[in-house]
Write a protein that holds these residues in place. Structure first.
Motif, mmCIF file in Angstrom:
data_model
loop_
_atom_site.group_PDB
_atom_site.id
_atom_site.type_symbol
_atom_site.label_atom_id
_atom_site.label_comp_id
_atom_site.label_asym_id
_atom_site.label_seq_id
_atom_site.Cartn_x
_atom_site.Cartn_y
_atom_site.Cartn_z
ATOM 1 N N ALA A 91 -10.222 11.608 -1.840
ATOM 2 C CA ALA A 91 -9.381 12.803 -1.974
ATOM 3 C C ALA A 91 -9.301 13.559 -0.652
ATOM 4 C CB ALA A 91 -9.919 13.709 -3.077
ATOM 5 N N ALA A 92 -10.376 13.516 0.127
ATOM 6 C CA ALA A 92 -10.403 14.245 1.394
ATOM 7 C C ALA A 92 -9.656 13.521 2.509
ATOM 8 C CB ALA A 92 -11.851 14.489 1.820
ATOM 9 N N VAL A 93 -9.744 12.174 2.542
ATOM 10 C CA VAL A 93 -9.159 11.437 3.666
ATOM 11 C C VAL A 93 -7.947 10.610 3.291
ATOM 12 C CG1 VAL A 93 -11.351 11.350 4.894
ATOM 13 C CG2 VAL A 93 -10.698 9.444 3.420
ATOM 14 N N GLY A 94 -7.643 10.507 2.007
ATOM 15 C CA GLY A 94 -6.508 9.698 1.565
ATOM 16 C C GLY A 94 -6.974 8.332 1.101
ATOM 17 N N PRO A 95 -6.034 7.525 0.613
ATOM 18 C CA PRO A 95 -6.384 6.194 0.098
ATOM 19 C C PRO A 95 -7.127 5.353 1.144
ATOM 20 C CG PRO A 95 -4.124 6.740 -0.439
ATOM 21 C CD PRO A 95 -4.615 7.802 0.506
ATOM 22 N N ILE A 96 -8.129 4.628 0.669
ATOM 23 C CA ILE A 96 -8.956 3.809 1.550
ATOM 24 C C ILE A 96 -8.753 2.343 1.168
ATOM 25 C CG2 ILE A 96 -11.315 3.325 2.296
ATOM 26 C CD1 ILE A 96 -12.014 6.192 1.389
ATOM 27 N N ALA A 97 -8.468 1.509 2.157
ATOM 28 C CA ALA A 97 -8.262 0.079 1.897
ATOM 29 C C ALA A 97 -8.774 -0.727 3.091
ATOM 30 C CB ALA A 97 -6.781 -0.202 1.654
ATOM 31 N N GLY A 98 -8.803 -2.027 2.911
ATOM 32 C CA GLY A 98 -9.159 -2.935 4.003
ATOM 33 C C GLY A 98 -10.566 -2.731 4.505
ATOM 34 N N ARG A 99 -10.706 -2.761 5.815
ATOM 35 C CA ARG A 99 -12.028 -2.666 6.455
ATOM 36 C C ARG A 99 -12.708 -1.334 6.138
ATOM 37 N NH1 ARG A 99 -16.699 -4.290 7.242
ATOM 38 N NH2 ARG A 99 -17.707 -3.618 9.129
ATOM 39 N N GLU A 100 -11.924 -0.263 6.061
ATOM 40 C CA GLU A 100 -12.523 1.036 5.724
ATOM 41 C C GLU A 100 -13.180 0.988 4.341
ATOM 42 O OE1 GLU A 100 -9.216 1.001 6.761
ATOM 43 O OE2 GLU A 100 -9.449 1.804 8.785
ATOM 44 N N LYS A 101 -12.519 0.312 3.396
ATOM 45 C CA LYS A 101 -13.073 0.183 2.044
ATOM 46 C C LYS A 101 -14.369 -0.622 2.082
ATOM 47 C CE LYS A 101 -12.897 0.236 -2.518
ATOM 48 N NZ LYS A 101 -13.794 1.191 -3.129
#
Length: 114
Positions: A91-101
């Motif tokens: 919620a603070a940084v936005g949707p997380i996908a890929g390597r960040e996930k």
């Protein structure tokens, strides 16, 4: 807590996205219902441990049951922390996908050792 307030909280605990609190309202997430249930079980178990102590039960048996209470609370804490990571961080940084996930998942895994 008044029955009306309890009903409102139960409705907010229902499955769905995290609820953004209004000013003065508690912040509730999907996992909070599970965390509360875990803590209530631990609370009942703790009462039994106190009774064991008052009843003069053996120290090894008491220590074993105290360990179970502590473990139950640690599990509830883990559920709460993982929910926070999953929902509040996104919620603070936005949707997380890929390597960040993947990095977030690794972080969640290491929190088991806190």
């Amino acid at each position: 807590m008044a029955m009306g307030n309890r009903q409102k909280l139960n409705e907010r605990f229902a499955a769905g996205p995290p609820v953004q609190p209004s000013r003065g309202e508690p912040e509730l997430h999907r996992s909070h219902k599970d965390v509360v249930a875990r803590m209530r079980r631990a609370e009942g178990h703790l009462r039994n441990v106190i009774s064991m102590i008052e009843g003069g039960r053996g120290c090894a048996e008491i220590a074993q049951q105290m360990h179970a209470v502590i473990r139950a609370l640690e599990c509830a804490k883990g559920v709460l922390i993982h929910d926070h990571i999953d929902h509040c961080l996104e919620a603070a940084v936005g949707p997380i996908a890929g390597r960040e996930k993947e990095i977030i998942d690794e972080f969640k895994e290491i929190t088991r050792y806190l």
